[in-house]
Write a protein that holds these residues in place. Structure first.
Motif, PDB file in Angstrom:
ATOM      1  N   GLY A   1       9.531  -4.122   6.273  1.00  0.00           N
ATOM      2  CA  GLY A   1      10.284  -3.017   5.306  1.00  0.00           C
ATOM      3  C   GLY A   1      10.945  -3.829   4.019  1.00  0.00           C
ATOM      4  O   GLY A   1      11.698  -3.128   3.307  1.00  0.00           O
ATOM      5  N   GLY A   2      10.793  -5.234   3.869  1.00  0.00           N
ATOM      6  CA  GLY A   2      11.163  -5.806   2.846  1.00  0.00           C
ATOM      7  C   GLY A   2      12.790  -5.552   2.962  1.00  0.00           C
ATOM      8  O   GLY A   2      13.564  -5.428   3.943  1.00  0.00           O
TER       9      GLY A   2
ATOM     10  N   PHE B   1      14.586  -2.938   1.941  1.00  0.00           N
ATOM     11  CA  PHE B   1      14.930  -1.657   1.874  1.00  0.00           C
ATOM     12  C   PHE B   1      15.281  -0.987   3.031  1.00  0.00           C
ATOM     13  O   PHE B   1      14.288  -0.929   4.028  1.00  0.00           O
ATOM     14  N   GLU B   2      16.395  -0.420   3.294  1.00  0.00           N
ATOM     15  CA  GLU B   2      16.884  -0.017   4.511  1.00  0.00           C
ATOM     16  C   GLU B   2      16.247   1.128   5.039  1.00  0.00           C
ATOM     17  O   GLU B   2      15.563   1.280   6.222  1.00  0.00           O
ATOM     18  N   HIS B   3      16.006   2.147   4.145  1.00  0.00           N
ATOM     19  CA  HIS B   3      15.046   3.399   4.586  1.00  0.00           C
ATOM     20  C   HIS B   3      13.589   2.923   5.130  1.00  0.00           C
ATOM     21  O   HIS B   3      13.235   3.433   6.310  1.00  0.00           O
ATOM     22  N   LEU B   4      12.903   1.889   4.529  1.00  0.00           N
ATOM     23  CA  LEU B   4      11.675   1.432   4.904  1.00  0.00           C
ATOM     24  C   LEU B   4      11.842   0.538   6.351  1.00  0.00           C
ATOM     25  O   LEU B   4      10.999   0.735   7.340  1.00  0.00           O
ATOM     26  N   ARG B   5      12.929   0.026   6.396  1.00  0.00           N
ATOM     27  CA  ARG B   5      13.239  -0.676   7.766  1.00  0.00           C
ATOM     28  C   ARG B   5      13.349   0.190   8.907  1.00  0.00           C
ATOM     29  O   ARG B   5      12.930   0.188  10.020  1.00  0.00           O
ATOM     30  N   GLU B   6      14.084   1.577   8.580  1.00  0.00           N
ATOM     31  CA  GLU B   6      14.232   2.554   9.632  1.00  0.00           C
ATOM     32  C   GLU B   6      12.892   3.246   9.968  1.00  0.00           C
ATOM     33  O   GLU B   6      12.756   3.676  10.945  1.00  0.00           O
ATOM     34  N   GLU B   7      11.842   3.361   9.089  1.00  0.00           N
ATOM     35  CA  GLU B   7      10.817   4.148   9.295  1.00  0.00           C
ATOM     36  C   GLU B   7       9.911   3.132  10.145  1.00  0.00           C
ATOM     37  O   GLU B   7       9.288   3.486  11.012  1.00  0.00           O
ATOM     38  N   SER B   8       9.789   1.846   9.890  1.00  0.00           N
ATOM     39  CA  SER B   8       8.966   1.080  10.729  1.00  0.00           C
ATOM     40  C   SER B   8       9.708   0.804  11.971  1.00  0.00           C
ATOM     41  O   SER B   8       8.863   0.824  13.012  1.00  0.00           O
ATOM     42  N   LEU B   9      10.979   0.785  12.244  1.00  0.00           N
ATOM     43  CA  LEU B   9      11.670   0.616  13.341  1.00  0.00           C
ATOM     44  C   LEU B   9      11.223   1.865  14.288  1.00  0.00           C
ATOM     45  O   LEU B   9      11.038   1.799  15.529  1.00  0.00           O
ATOM     46  N   ASN B  10      11.563   2.989  13.686  1.00  0.00           N
ATOM     47  CA  ASN B  10      11.306   4.318  14.397  1.00  0.00           C
ATOM     48  C   ASN B  10       9.611   4.358  14.711  1.00  0.00           C
ATOM     49  O   ASN B  10       9.408   4.830  15.869  1.00  0.00           O
TER      50      ASN B  10
ATOM     51  N   MET C   1       4.540  -2.416   4.895  1.00  0.00           N
ATOM     52  CA  MET C   1       5.141  -2.197   6.110  1.00  0.00           C
ATOM     53  C   MET C   1       4.140  -1.248   6.852  1.00  0.00           C
ATOM     54  O   MET C   1       3.946  -1.468   8.229  1.00  0.00           O
ATOM     55  N   GLU C   2       3.618  -0.343   6.026  1.00  0.00           N
ATOM     56  CA  GLU C   2       2.787   0.343   7.027  1.00  0.00           C
ATOM     57  C   GLU C   2       1.232  -0.124   7.531  1.00  0.00           C
ATOM     58  O   GLU C   2       0.914   0.271   8.396  1.00  0.00           O
TER      59      GLU C   2
ATOM     60  N   LEU D   1       2.338  -1.651  10.749  1.00  0.00           N
ATOM     61  CA  LEU D   1       2.238  -0.654  11.902  1.00  0.00           C
ATOM     62  C   LEU D   1       1.076  -0.486  12.325  1.00  0.00           C
ATOM     63  O   LEU D   1       0.801  -0.164  13.449  1.00  0.00           O
ATOM     64  N   ARG D   2      -0.056  -0.286  11.476  1.00  0.00           N
ATOM     65  CA  ARG D   2      -1.168   0.152  11.839  1.00  0.00           C
ATOM     66  C   ARG D   2      -1.896  -1.198  12.909  1.00  0.00           C
ATOM     67  O   ARG D   2      -2.577  -0.913  13.931  1.00  0.00           O
ATOM     68  N   TRP D   3      -1.448  -2.289  12.216  1.00  0.00           N
ATOM     69  CA  TRP D   3      -1.872  -3.449  13.008  1.00  0.00           C
ATOM     70  C   TRP D   3      -1.281  -3.599  14.197  1.00  0.00           C
ATOM     71  O   TRP D   3      -1.550  -3.992  15.458  1.00  0.00           O
ATOM     72  N   ALA D   4       0.017  -3.177  14.569  1.00  0.00           N
ATOM     73  CA  ALA D   4       0.676  -3.141  15.816  1.00  0.00           C
ATOM     74  C   ALA D   4       0.012  -2.208  16.754  1.00  0.00           C
ATOM     75  O   ALA D   4      -0.039  -2.667  17.952  1.00  0.00           O
ATOM     76  N   LYS D   5      -0.470  -1.047  16.418  1.00  0.00           N
ATOM     77  CA  LYS D   5      -1.084  -0.347  17.129  1.00  0.00           C
ATOM     78  C   LYS D   5      -2.433  -0.802  17.747  1.00  0.00           C
ATOM     79  O   LYS D   5      -2.883  -0.891  19.070  1.00  0.00           O
TER      80      LYS D   5
END
Length: 376
Positions: free
Chosen positions: A194-195, A197-206, A165-166, A169-173
């Motif tokens: 984020g697979g 895992f809901e908390h990873l989905r929220e980190e990615s989303l934010n 996921m991380e 995110l770096r690729w998104a930038k």
């Protein structure tokens, strides 16, 4: 250019309007998949006749064939394939994921051998943006890593999903920087990963929301996970995305998945299922599914779906389609694809009408009851 108007809501379900460079798209919407610059076996005129508003192309495959030089010559994918309405192109991330052991992922990008001729290739976020600029697609997807449900024989762990996921995110930038550098006049969407895992989905989303992109997609579902796991993530994620931006659920799914996705707050869907199933004589109808190879259809004079207004149902019987299938005629999957795509496109039209009328809960109840009846 992208403008999104939110016209109506019912719980998390949304009725909207999306204005793009090549036209207006009413949402919720299903987008037929045209991987190689064609929706398999279906003419652009047939797509227009059934009410398709926007279709997909695939960056990875179009990069390999016909290549950027040809697409630049034609000024993009629209003139090349004879489609004048909006086009969304995915970034190639899913296709790279599907290569499995044939590819090597690094911080810079993905190295792999071409499945066409074995050439050694290197796909990066920057390259994906450059290809999609040549395609001139109305909606451009960021290059991401599609987090698998299983990794090397075991369920993907929280740590593995986080690393993936991380990286996305770096690729998104990097995608955003290259998109802006190319002065692309279209719209770039980020992809929430984020697979399971809901908390990873929220980190990615934010983190993606902080980039203030024109729209957002939910990726990494329908990648081998059990249906309840997919439903859990789909129920959790869409309504947490910005209300004033379009939301796209990638690669999903059955008619039931689409209706559940709308209820969860999704605006846009795509899936190869209508055409892939059509090529296997599996047709969707309001009252369940029809398997045309079944011998009981040999003398059946009815259309596939007596409530359907598609070209196939208006002109041909189940018996004729069964005959074409048994003879291996190429017309069989063509007519089946027209029907299935019409069914999906029309289903979303009926969803929009129900949202406009304030009757979406009643529509959902009737839809489920009808589909559960099964065909005769």
């Amino acid at each position: 250019m992208l403008q999104f108007e939110l016209l109506q809501t019912d719980g998390h379900a949304r009725r909207g309007r999306l204005t793009l460079n090549h036209g207006v798209v009413e949402t919720p919407v299903f987008m037929p998949v045209g991987t190689y610059g064609t929706v398999k076996g279906v003419l652009p005129s047939s797509l227009e006749e059934m009410g398709a508003q926007i279709i997909l192309g695939n960056t990875f495959h179009l990069w390999l064939r016909p290549g950027i030089d040809v697409l630049n010559q034609f000024g993009g994918l629209h003139r090349f394939e004879g489609w004048n309405k909006p086009i969304l192109t995915d970034s190639g991330g899913f296709q790279v994921w599907s290569l499995g052991e044939m590819r090597k992922i690094s911080e810079e990008g993905v190295r792999f051998a071409s499945p066409v001729n074995g050439d050694k290739l290197f796909l990066t976020p920057e390259t994906s943006m450059q290809i999609q600029r040549a395609l001139n697609s109305d909606i451009v997807m960021q290059f991401d890593e599609c987090t698998p449900y299983e990794t090397k024989g075991h369920l993907t762990t929280e740590r593995e999903a986080r690393v993936s996921m991380e990286l996305s995110l770096r690729w998104a930038k990097r995608c955003l920087d290259e998109f802006n550098r190319n002065e692309n006049p279209n719209a770039l969407f980020g992809i929430v990963q984020g697979g399971m895992f809901e908390h990873l989905r929220e980190e990615s989303l934010n983190a993606l929301v902080d980039l203030d992109l024109p729209g957002y997609a939910i990726g990494g579902v329908s990648v081998g996970e059990p249906k309840p796991e997919m439903q859990r993530i789909v129920a959790h994620t869409p309504h947490r995305l910005p209300a004033n931006k379009p939301r796209y659920l990638m690669g999903v799914g059955t008619p039931e998945d689409l209706v559940e996705g709308v209820a969860a707050g999704v605006d846009m869907f795509d899936c190869v299922m209508p055409t892939r199933n059509a090529r296997n004589a599996h047709l969707f109808t309001r009252f369940g599914d029809v398997r045309l190879r079944n011998s009981r259809f040999r003398t059946d004079e009815r259309p596939v779906d007596e409530t359907c207004t598609c070209h196939t149902c208006k002109h041909f019987s189940r018996a004729y389609l069964h005959h074409l299938e048994r003879c291996g005629e190429m017309l069989a999957p063509m007519l089946a694809s027209i029907h299935n795509l019409h069914y999906y496109v029309n289903l979303m039209r009926e969803v929009r009408e129900a949202l406009d009328a304030g009757t979406f809960p009643q529509f959902v109840a009737q839809f489920k009851a009808d589909r559960a009846r099964g065909t005769t």
